[in-house]
Write an enzyme that holds these catalytic residues in place. Structure first.
Site, PDB file in Angstrom:
ATOM      1  N   ASP A 273       0.972  -1.131   0.034  1.00 25.53           N
ATOM      2  CA  ASP A 273       0.098  -0.006  -0.072  1.00 25.53           C
ATOM      3  C   ASP A 273       1.003   1.445  -0.157  1.00 25.53           C
ATOM      4  OD1 ASP A 273      -1.553   2.214   0.883  1.00 25.53           O
ATOM      5  OD2 ASP A 273      -3.015   1.001   1.350  1.00 25.53           O
ATOM      6  N   HIS A 274       1.092   1.702  -1.134  1.00 25.16           N
ATOM      7  CA  HIS A 274       2.192   2.765  -1.173  1.00 25.16           C
ATOM      8  C   HIS A 274       2.087   3.907  -0.161  1.00 25.16           C
ATOM      9  CE1 HIS A 274      -0.414   5.003  -4.272  1.00 25.16           C
ATOM     10  NE2 HIS A 274       0.461   6.045  -3.733  1.00 25.16           N
TER      11      HIS A 274
ATOM     12  N   HIS B 195      -5.591   2.660   0.965  1.00 29.76           N
ATOM     13  CA  HIS B 195      -4.713   3.999   1.374  1.00 29.76           C
ATOM     14  C   HIS B 195      -5.660   4.703   2.644  1.00 29.76           C
ATOM     15  CE1 HIS B 195      -2.785   3.088  -2.276  1.00 29.76           C
ATOM     16  NE2 HIS B 195      -3.524   3.885  -3.306  1.00 29.76           N
TER      17      HIS B 195
HETATM   18  C1  BG6 Z   1      -3.235   4.755  -6.627  1.00 33.02           C
HETATM   19  C2  BG6 Z   1      -4.733   4.794  -7.263  1.00 33.02           C
HETATM   20  O1  BG6 Z   1      -3.208   3.655  -5.762  1.00 33.02           O
HETATM   21  O2  BG6 Z   1      -3.190   5.915  -5.848  1.00 33.02           O
HETATM   22  C3  BG6 Z   1      -4.884   6.274  -8.243  1.00 33.02           C
HETATM   23  O3  BG6 Z   1      -5.039   3.657  -8.042  1.00 33.02           O
HETATM   24  C4  BG6 Z   1      -4.467   7.280  -7.419  1.00 33.02           C
HETATM   25  O4  BG6 Z   1      -5.930   6.219  -8.773  1.00 33.02           O
HETATM   26  C5  BG6 Z   1      -3.060   7.227  -6.708  1.00 33.02           C
HETATM   27  O5  BG6 Z   1      -4.161   8.415  -8.291  1.00 33.02           O
HETATM   28  C6  BG6 Z   1      -2.737   8.508  -5.897  1.00 33.02           C
HETATM   29  O6  BG6 Z   1      -1.687   8.113  -5.228  1.00 33.02           O
HETATM   30  P1  BG6 Z   1      -0.596   9.213  -4.754  1.00 33.02           P
HETATM   31  O7  BG6 Z   1       0.511   8.866  -4.024  1.00 33.02           O
HETATM   32  O8  BG6 Z   1      -0.453  10.345  -5.998  1.00 33.02           O
HETATM   33  O9  BG6 Z   1      -1.630  10.111  -3.730  1.00 33.02           O
END
Ligand code: BG6
Length: 513
Positions: free
Chosen positions: A203-204, A266
């Site tokens: 989960d980045h 997230h």
């Molecule tokens: C991803 C989603 O997991 O997270 C995208 O699939 C989204 O739709 C993105 O744009 C948002 O990540 P961050 O790090 O730019 O907030």
């Protein structure tokens, strides 16, 4: 905060005492095998992350990279593609030595990863790169989710991994299933080949510095923990807004929607970090056990009341930064009558001694006015109505901004200079960049490094995944019923659908994006 944490301007990043300990020890020698190496995620994020880990001196000496994908390509063609992605997408200018070393230790295996023969060829390349030694292996599944289980099963069948092999691990990308049932089935299939300790569900958001800082703020500062509960906190509001639309991602997004795309993973992870109890120890299992408890304590209403805590919207045409943008249903490959949510908002009730009665509001959407991810903790109003000027003044609010700028601000009330007791909100502001004089690494850099080290703290454990789906599944089921009203259309560039206000408790309101 502002003045005391900012090093003087003459201090360089190297000398900044607050930056001490930011570097990490290198992991054991590892071969990173990226499945889906021809894909967008690999080229834009994963490969540049690896190169940046290299520039920080944190890649193991014997590091090697193997790309696997269906395309037929020679080693040299893949090396060229890697070189292109590193020079195009790296957050820092590539160090030529790091680049050349990485390219030199890069190989490619083309073929269908659900076929044992492909895995045997992969095994041959791993053996060649290992030179007779046992190197750790990290398999990164950066591919469509339908391949996760078959690829792991094929790795198992080809004896490239088994549950007793503590030196082999797997990173699984999102989405981890698209329903509760699918996630359960996926967990079951992975766990029939692997041990949970080998599975790193990514989960980045957990790799973002400011997200990890939630725990530091809460548990390393005496001033916060005593007030971190229902006695003092009125509400918690989490927003993740984006100005972008779905671009060319309809094939994935139209079958997913905002609730699944960001809230299921997230944003529920952010909820766990805000709401968890202090762990007995800061170990991966203790932390993840506390996070899972939060998710399990979420009290969902009965099916006929779900509409009171969850709403959805879909963007219509509008303007973003002065430019006309088209409606969701006009995006390429989206059906004219699509009911996919590009905006979702929910209210959660976490039925614990700490949180019962405190609403957790969570929302996300595309084509909102700007990119913003923040957690706002609103404190209760002071009981001092007798002070002139307090009435109607906004209570204290602690806002953790995760992006685009990384900062923590506390809104206080202060006396306006002059006669009388008139109050005005002022903010104490701590900016990450200014305090630490360093650019935060990309989330994937931290996560890949942790996975190479075998540290699963920042990855989602199976029980967390299941608890997340248990919260989201009833909402999705309601939204999928044909007689449920379609998502409310909101104008691109606006604050989102009007109906988001319907889930607020009396006296609460959404912050302006
Ligand atoms: C991803 C989603 O997991 O997270 C995208 O699939 C989204 O739709 C993105 O744009 C948002 O990540 P961050 O790090 O730019 O907030």
């Amino acid at each position: 905060m502002t003045s005391s944490t900012h090093p003087t301007e003459s201090v360089t990043p190297d000398e900044n005492p607050l930056a001490e300990g930011i570097g990490l020890l290198p992991p054991d020698p590892t071969i990173l095998i990226v499945f889906g190496a021809g894909g967008d995620l690999a080229h834009r994020k994963l490969l540049p992350a690896v190169a940046n880990i290299g520039m920080d001196g944190t890649l193991p000496d014997r590091f090697a990279l193997i790309g696997v994908s269906r395309e037929t390509m020679t080693d040299q063609e893949f090396k060229d593609a890697v070189r292109h992605s590193l020079t195009t997408f790296s957050r820092r200018k590539m160090d030529p030595d790091v680049l050349e070393r990485l390219i030199e230790r890069t190989r490619y295996v083309g073929g269908d990863a659900t076929v044992v023969g492909t895995m045997h060829r992969l095994g041959g390349v791993i053996d060649e790169l290992s030179g007779g030694e046992q190197l750790d292996r990290l398999y990164y599944l950066s591919m469509a989710p339908r391949f996760f289980a078959p690829v792991i099963e094929t790795l198992g069948a080809a004896q490239l991994i088994n549950r007793n092999d503590k030196h082999s691990r797997v990173i699984v990308e999102k989405p981890f299933g698209t329903t509760l049932e699918e996630a359960a089935e996926l967990n079951h299939r992975l766990l029939s080949v692997l041990d949970e300790s080998q599975i790193f569900r990514i989960d980045h958001y957990l790799g973002k510095e400011t997200v990890q800082n939630i725990l530091a703020l809460r548990f390393a500062n005496h001033v916060l923990e005593p007030i971190w509960n229902r006695e003092h906190i009125e509400s918690v509001q989490i927003t993740a807004s984006e100005d972008l639309g779905i671009g060319s991602r309809a094939a994935y997004y139209d079958g997913s929607g905002a609730l699944r795309d960001l809230i299921q993973n997230h944003l529920l992870q952010l909820v766990t970090l805000v709401a968890m109890e202090p762990p007995a120890r800061f170990s991966a299992d203790d932390i993840r056990a506390e996070k899972a408890k939060v998710l399990r304590a979420v009290n969902m209403p009965s099916d006929d009341q779900i509409h009171t805590i969850a709403v959805r919207g879909q963007y219509g045409a509008g303007q973003i930064a002065g430019e006309d943008v088209k409606a969701y249903r006009e995006e390429d490959d989206v059906a004219d009558d699509s009911r996919t949510d590009s905006f979702a908002a929910i209210r959660l009730d976490i039925a614990t001694w700490r949180w019962a009665g405190v609403p957790f509001y969570i929302r996300t959407g595309k084509r909102l006015p700007r990119k913003l991810t923040e957690i706002a903790i609103k404190l209760k109003p002071v009981p001092l109505a007798a002070i002139e000027g307090v009435q109607g003044a906004e209570p204290n609010e602690l806002v953790l901004t995760i992006q685009p700028d990384e900062r923590v601000t506390l809104r206080l009330l202060a006396k306006v200079p002059g006669p009388g007791m008139n109050l005005r909100p002022v903010t104490m502001d701590f900016s990450y960049g200014a305090a630490f004089l360093s650019q935060s690494p990309e989330a994937y850099e931290r996560l890949i490094t942790d996975a190479m080290r075998g540290d699963p703290t920042l990855f989602t454990r199976d029980d967390e995944t299941m608890a997340q789906w248990t919260i989201i599944d009833p909402i999705l089921r309601l939204w999928q019923q044909p007689d449920t009203a379609p998502p409310e259309t909101y104008e691109a560039g606006s604050q989102g659908p009007e109906s988001q206000n319907s889930i607020l408790l009396p006296g609460d309101r959404w912050r302006t994006i």
